[in-house]
Design a protein around this motif. Sequence first.
Motif, PDB file in Angstrom:
ATOM      1  N   PHE A  84       1.018  -1.206  -0.132  1.00 35.59           N
ATOM      2  CA  PHE A  84       0.056  -0.194  -0.074  1.00 35.59           C
ATOM      3  C   PHE A  84       0.904   1.247   0.075  1.00 35.59           C
ATOM      4  N   GLY A  85       0.308   2.436  -0.261  1.00 32.54           N
ATOM      5  CA  GLY A  85       1.120   3.717  -0.608  1.00 32.54           C
ATOM      6  C   GLY A  85       0.171   4.653  -0.453  1.00 32.54           C
ATOM      7  N   ILE A  86       0.883   6.093  -0.074  1.00 30.81           N
ATOM      8  CA  ILE A  86      -0.044   7.142   0.055  1.00 30.81           C
ATOM      9  C   ILE A  86       0.651   8.200  -0.860  1.00 30.81           C
ATOM     10  N   LYS A  87      -0.092   8.734  -1.719  1.00 34.87           N
ATOM     11  CA  LYS A  87       0.210   9.788  -2.929  1.00 34.87           C
ATOM     12  C   LYS A  87      -0.383  11.027  -2.778  1.00 34.87           C
ATOM     13  N   HIS A  88       0.413  11.890  -2.883  1.00 28.18           N
ATOM     14  CA  HIS A  88      -0.047  13.393  -2.697  1.00 28.18           C
ATOM     15  C   HIS A  88       0.271  14.293  -3.812  1.00 28.18           C
ATOM     16  N   ASN A  89      -0.562  15.001  -4.195  1.00 25.11           N
ATOM     17  CA  ASN A  89      -0.426  15.842  -5.287  1.00 25.11           C
ATOM     18  C   ASN A  89       0.157  17.162  -4.643  1.00 25.11           C
ATOM     19  N   ILE A  90       1.187  17.809  -5.374  1.00 25.33           N
ATOM     20  CA  ILE A  90       2.144  18.725  -4.965  1.00 25.33           C
ATOM     21  C   ILE A  90       1.877  19.994  -6.134  1.00 25.33           C
ATOM     22  N   SER A  91       1.454  19.593  -7.236  1.00 26.20           N
ATOM     23  CA  SER A  91       1.244  20.727  -8.469  1.00 26.20           C
ATOM     24  C   SER A  91       0.041  21.878  -7.968  1.00 26.20           C
ATOM     25  N   GLN A  92      -0.817  21.146  -7.081  1.00 26.08           N
ATOM     26  CA  GLN A  92      -2.062  22.197  -6.630  1.00 26.08           C
ATOM     27  C   GLN A  92      -1.655  23.301  -6.011  1.00 26.08           C
ATOM     28  N   TYR A  93      -0.265  23.192  -5.333  1.00 31.13           N
ATOM     29  CA  TYR A  93       0.158  24.446  -4.843  1.00 31.13           C
ATOM     30  C   TYR A  93       0.777  25.724  -5.702  1.00 31.13           C
ATOM     31  N   PHE A  94       0.623  25.373  -7.069  1.00 37.81           N
ATOM     32  CA  PHE A  94       1.319  25.857  -7.929  1.00 37.81           C
ATOM     33  C   PHE A  94       0.424  26.011  -9.098  1.00 37.81           C
ATOM     34  N   LYS A  95      -0.275  27.131  -9.083  1.00 33.32           N
ATOM     35  CA  LYS A  95      -1.462  27.302  -9.994  1.00 33.32           C
ATOM     36  C   LYS A  95      -0.928  27.302 -11.285  1.00 33.32           C
ATOM     37  N   ARG A  96       0.210  27.828 -11.662  1.00 34.71           N
ATOM     38  CA  ARG A  96       0.752  28.092 -13.051  1.00 34.71           C
ATOM     39  C   ARG A  96       0.969  26.724 -13.659  1.00 34.71           C
ATOM     40  N   LEU A  97       1.316  25.782 -12.907  1.00 35.73           N
ATOM     41  CA  LEU A  97       1.458  24.521 -13.512  1.00 35.73           C
ATOM     42  C   LEU A  97       0.228  23.751 -13.711  1.00 35.73           C
ATOM     43  N   GLU A  98      -0.778  23.865 -12.969  1.00 31.53           N
ATOM     44  CA  GLU A  98      -2.032  23.505 -13.297  1.00 31.53           C
ATOM     45  C   GLU A  98      -2.828  24.113 -14.238  1.00 31.53           C
ATOM     46  N   THR A  99      -2.450  25.462 -14.563  1.00 27.06           N
ATOM     47  CA  THR A  99      -3.300  25.856 -15.772  1.00 27.06           C
ATOM     48  C   THR A  99      -2.681  25.470 -16.984  1.00 27.06           C
ATOM     49  N   LYS A 100      -1.174  24.903 -17.057  1.00 22.78           N
ATOM     50  CA  LYS A 100      -0.470  24.435 -18.393  1.00 22.78           C
ATOM     51  C   LYS A 100      -0.468  22.914 -18.301  1.00 22.78           C
ATOM     52  N   LYS A 101      -1.627  22.519 -17.521  1.00 25.46           N
ATOM     53  CA  LYS A 101      -1.693  20.867 -17.405  1.00 25.46           C
ATOM     54  C   LYS A 101      -0.561  20.017 -17.146  1.00 25.46           C
ATOM     55  N   ILE A 102       0.175  20.632 -16.301  1.00 28.55           N
ATOM     56  CA  ILE A 102       1.654  20.043 -15.593  1.00 28.55           C
ATOM     57  C   ILE A 102       1.147  19.585 -14.155  1.00 28.55           C
ATOM     58  N   HIS A 103       1.465  18.303 -14.007  1.00 30.12           N
ATOM     59  CA  HIS A 103       0.958  17.636 -12.512  1.00 30.12           C
ATOM     60  C   HIS A 103       2.446  17.295 -11.621  1.00 30.12           C
ATOM     61  N   LEU A 104       2.381  17.253 -10.798  1.00 30.36           N
ATOM     62  CA  LEU A 104       3.390  16.767  -9.834  1.00 30.36           C
ATOM     63  C   LEU A 104       2.935  16.044  -8.576  1.00 30.36           C
ATOM     64  N   ALA A 105       3.601  15.005  -8.151  1.00 28.25           N
ATOM     65  CA  ALA A 105       3.043  14.118  -7.028  1.00 28.25           C
ATOM     66  C   ALA A 105       4.082  13.462  -6.451  1.00 28.25           C
ATOM     67  N   VAL A 106       4.027  13.180  -5.027  1.00 25.75           N
ATOM     68  CA  VAL A 106       5.064  12.263  -4.487  1.00 25.75           C
ATOM     69  C   VAL A 106       4.237  11.139  -3.908  1.00 25.75           C
ATOM     70  N   LEU A 107       5.005   9.921  -3.716  1.00 29.65           N
ATOM     71  CA  LEU A 107       4.455   8.701  -3.003  1.00 29.65           C
ATOM     72  C   LEU A 107       5.444   8.066  -2.060  1.00 29.65           C
ATOM     73  N   ALA A 108       4.843   7.715  -1.225  1.00 30.97           N
ATOM     74  CA  ALA A 108       5.558   6.761  -0.070  1.00 30.97           C
ATOM     75  C   ALA A 108       4.847   5.566   0.226  1.00 30.97           C
ATOM     76  N   ALA A 109       5.388   4.410  -0.047  1.00 29.07           N
ATOM     77  CA  ALA A 109       4.673   2.972  -0.409  1.00 29.07           C
ATOM     78  C   ALA A 109       5.527   1.915   0.193  1.00 29.07           C
ATOM     79  N   TYR A 110       4.955   0.961   0.812  1.00 27.30           N
ATOM     80  CA  TYR A 110       5.443  -0.412   1.481  1.00 27.30           C
ATOM     81  C   TYR A 110       5.027  -1.353   0.621  1.00 27.30           C
TER      82      TYR A 110
END
Length: 341
Positions: A188-214
């Motif tokens: 299982f893992g937990i993913k979190h979107n970080i591009s939501q904090y950068f609206k300029r990226l979102e408007t360009k449809k660029i997405h970033l996320a991090v994940l921690a998993a076991y």
Amino acid sequence: MQTLTRKSLLKGLLALALFVVANKAVAQSDMVVIEQMGHLIDDALFFSDQYVTPATDAAVYQSSSGWITSPKARELWDVSIGLHTNIFVTPQRDREFTIHNSDFAFFQLEEGTSATVPTALGNKNQAYLTGMLGDSEVRLETPQGINMQTVVYPYLQGSIALWHGTEIVAKYSTKVKLKKSNYQVYGFGIKHNISQYFKRLETKKIHLAVLAAYSKEDVSFNFLDIETDYGTLGISEINGLVDTWQFQINGSKELGKFEVMTGFIINTSDVKYKVGGEKGSIEEIMPLQQVLNTRLEEIYKTRVNYIGEASISYKFNNFSVQSILAFGKFVNTNISLQYLF
């Protein structure tokens, strides 16, 4: 010093077992057999490490890719489920290894002084080893590999979107039979979107996320079952048990119905080994599986991997078809069909 202590303990246990079974003092000939059995176990330990380690290393790569199918944040309670298939090409360097007579304390090659034999990922080629246990010969046929240049196995993966761009991801496969081996993974893992904090990226449809998993990987292979005058050894199966903790970051760009993604993974894996299978008749004299599993602790290891990831997916209606390539020491391809509820 620790190894010597374990060997001394082993010899003591064997001496005691023989004493109880025979109900008499241990004779000099019995002490010779005890010492020879200790050497046999040393050889089994050496061979186990060389034979199964490439397979556990490969298992980490197979379980590492595909955790993030898209870095894009999803709506609260969105659920996705996908059927994934890993396609792993076993590299030649990890399909075989060379053994020499000097590697062994008990066994010697029946022909020549060295031989190339398969790892668990290798072919069906075999060599014969012989040794003397007491006054009788012990003959060993080295185990075969899975003899598959390409290993394919399926698993299920699903996710559910929570608050603030966070998702819970889980993957699971039943125990998959691969010729002379079995493979299972779950985690299982937990993913979190970080591009939501950068609206300029979102408007360009660029997405970033991090994940921690076991994840937990369990690979098992047919191993050794040696017949001796003291009974069968009953170590017909060897397992590699891998616990992997993983962190990764992925970025993607939407291009119409396509999404192109790249990522970087770092994981650390604790690898353990154990022998199993139906216990042999030698267990009436000594707890061989228990002794070997204790000795196998000496070759437990921790692996750290740095893995790159590249992906392209195509979306239609609520479906998505995706191909992910993970690369580093090994190369693994992950193909999936996903459905978003």
